[in-house]
Scaffold this motif. Structure first.
Motif, short mmCIF file in Angstrom:
data_model
loop_
_atom_site.label_atom_id
_atom_site.label_comp_id
_atom_site.label_asym_id
_atom_site.label_seq_id
_atom_site.Cartn_x
_atom_site.Cartn_y
_atom_site.Cartn_z
N LEU A 33 -46.66 -52.77 -11.18
CA LEU A 33 -46.54 -54.00 -11.68
C LEU A 33 -47.37 -55.17 -10.68
O LEU A 33 -47.50 -54.75 -9.62
CB LEU A 33 -44.96 -54.61 -11.32
CG LEU A 33 -43.81 -53.78 -12.59
CD1 LEU A 33 -42.49 -53.64 -12.09
CD2 LEU A 33 -44.19 -54.42 -13.77
N PHE A 34 -47.70 -56.12 -11.42
CA PHE A 34 -48.47 -56.97 -10.65
C PHE A 34 -48.35 -58.31 -10.97
O PHE A 34 -47.89 -58.77 -12.07
CB PHE A 34 -50.05 -56.56 -11.05
CG PHE A 34 -50.66 -55.33 -11.10
CD1 PHE A 34 -50.11 -54.40 -12.18
CD2 PHE A 34 -51.25 -54.75 -9.98
CE1 PHE A 34 -50.63 -52.97 -12.01
CE2 PHE A 34 -51.49 -53.54 -10.01
CZ PHE A 34 -51.32 -52.66 -10.81
N TRP A 35 -48.62 -59.44 -10.05
CA TRP A 35 -48.68 -60.86 -10.54
C TRP A 35 -50.23 -61.26 -10.04
O TRP A 35 -50.75 -60.96 -9.13
CB TRP A 35 -47.82 -61.39 -9.52
CG TRP A 35 -46.42 -61.54 -10.23
CD1 TRP A 35 -45.36 -60.88 -9.60
CD2 TRP A 35 -46.00 -62.31 -11.16
NE1 TRP A 35 -44.41 -61.19 -10.46
CE2 TRP A 35 -44.49 -62.16 -11.30
CE3 TRP A 35 -46.39 -63.35 -11.82
CZ2 TRP A 35 -43.66 -62.88 -12.20
CZ3 TRP A 35 -45.43 -64.05 -12.82
CH2 TRP A 35 -44.20 -63.74 -13.04
N TYR A 36 -50.54 -61.84 -11.17
CA TYR A 36 -51.94 -62.54 -11.18
C TYR A 36 -51.78 -63.89 -11.27
O TYR A 36 -50.74 -64.48 -12.24
CB TYR A 36 -52.90 -62.11 -12.22
CG TYR A 36 -53.64 -60.66 -11.98
CD1 TYR A 36 -53.02 -59.52 -12.23
CD2 TYR A 36 -55.10 -60.48 -11.54
CE1 TYR A 36 -53.59 -58.36 -11.95
CE2 TYR A 36 -55.48 -59.37 -11.51
CZ TYR A 36 -54.85 -58.19 -11.54
OH TYR A 36 -55.55 -57.01 -11.34
N VAL A 37 -52.88 -65.08 -10.64
CA VAL A 37 -52.74 -66.27 -10.90
C VAL A 37 -53.92 -66.64 -11.30
O VAL A 37 -55.14 -66.22 -11.01
CB VAL A 37 -52.42 -66.84 -9.46
CG1 VAL A 37 -53.51 -66.55 -8.44
CG2 VAL A 37 -52.58 -68.48 -9.61
N GLN A 38 -53.95 -67.93 -12.21
CA GLN A 38 -55.28 -68.51 -12.74
C GLN A 38 -54.94 -69.91 -12.56
O GLN A 38 -54.21 -70.56 -12.93
CB GLN A 38 -55.08 -68.06 -14.33
CG GLN A 38 -56.32 -68.62 -14.73
CD GLN A 38 -56.41 -68.54 -16.60
OE1 GLN A 38 -55.21 -68.45 -16.93
NE2 GLN A 38 -57.48 -67.99 -17.01
N TYR A 39 -56.21 -70.05 -11.76
CA TYR A 39 -56.24 -71.81 -11.59
C TYR A 39 -57.16 -72.18 -12.47
O TYR A 39 -57.98 -71.75 -13.35
CB TYR A 39 -56.92 -72.10 -10.16
CG TYR A 39 -56.09 -71.61 -9.11
CD1 TYR A 39 -56.31 -70.28 -8.34
CD2 TYR A 39 -54.87 -72.24 -8.69
CE1 TYR A 39 -55.72 -69.67 -7.32
CE2 TYR A 39 -54.18 -71.86 -7.52
CZ TYR A 39 -54.34 -70.41 -6.99
OH TYR A 39 -53.47 -70.02 -5.89
#
Lengths: 114, 114
Positions: A33-39
């Protein structure tokens, strides 16, 4: 097939408040499982990942997430929100079958007010 | 390192036109992929490649073609653009499996089909 569900397309917090972004997964085999962030106007970048070692995972910028198998959850938290945390956050799941593909959730936009 | 480079940043097409979205990476990554991002739908995998000469379909491949003649480049071709292909397109690459290597994203191509 594996999937993730992110509850809440938008979450609003005040600066200094707790951030909680929810992610539930579905997988018939042990997941990664992963969390990615997008600015804004950028691609995604990895925030943190769970790969079956410690269930509490620490990431960049003070974020952490806890893998709870009994609840099929991988919620993202940060004790104190900062204005710079305003972004869109994506939960993703992969399984160890063949060459691993990532399946993304629909995303949660975090809004931080002063 | 430039990482993953996508061109163009913006494109407007008329229905029926064709075009190629370019993607190049300088990290010698085996795995490259194309995603489209639409509001409320997260990122959906269009096509991916696990090495030069090897490509496969993702969740939403219809209307798109890919090829992988070199490790560095992974272009996405729209043969006959349709308004439903209006989206933001992201190219991403990875050096290993999902559990030990994050996806590296380009900054996206915003495509409008009128």
């Amino acid at each position: 097939a594996q999937s993730v569900t992110q509850l809440g397309s938008h979450v609003s917090v005040s600066e200094g408040a707790l951030v909680l972004l929810r992610c539930n997964y579905s997988s018939s085999v042990p997941p990664y499982l992963f969390w990615y962030v997008q600015y804004p106007n950028q691609g995604l970048q990895l925030l943190l990942k769970y790969t079956s070692a410690a269930t509490l995972v620490k990431g960049i910028n003070g974020f952490e997430a806890e893998f709870k198998k009994s609840e099929t959850s991988f919620h993202l938290t940060k004790p104190s929100a900062h204005m710079s945390d305003a972004a869109e956050y994506f939960c993703a799941v992969s399984v160890n079958t063949g060459f691993q593909k990532l399946v993304f959730g629909t995303g949660t936009r975090l809004l931080v007010s002063p | 390192n430039a990482g993953v480079t996508q061109t163009p940043k913006f494109q407007v097409l008329k229905t029926g036109q064709s075009m190629t979205l370019q993607c190049a990476q300088d990290m010698n990554h085996e795995y490259m992929s194309w995603y489209r991002q639409d509001p409320g739908m997260g990122l959906r995998l269009i096509h991916y490649s696990v090495g030069a000469g090897i490509t496969d379909q993702g969740e939403v491949p219809n209307g798109y073609n890919v090829s992988r003649s070199t490790t560095e480049d992974f272009p996405l071709r729209l043969l006959s653009a349709a308004p439903s292909q209006t989206s933001v397109y992201f190219c991403a690459s990875r050096g290993g499996q999902a559990y030990n290597s994050p996806l590296h994203f380009g900054n996206g191509t915003r495509l409008t089909v009128t």
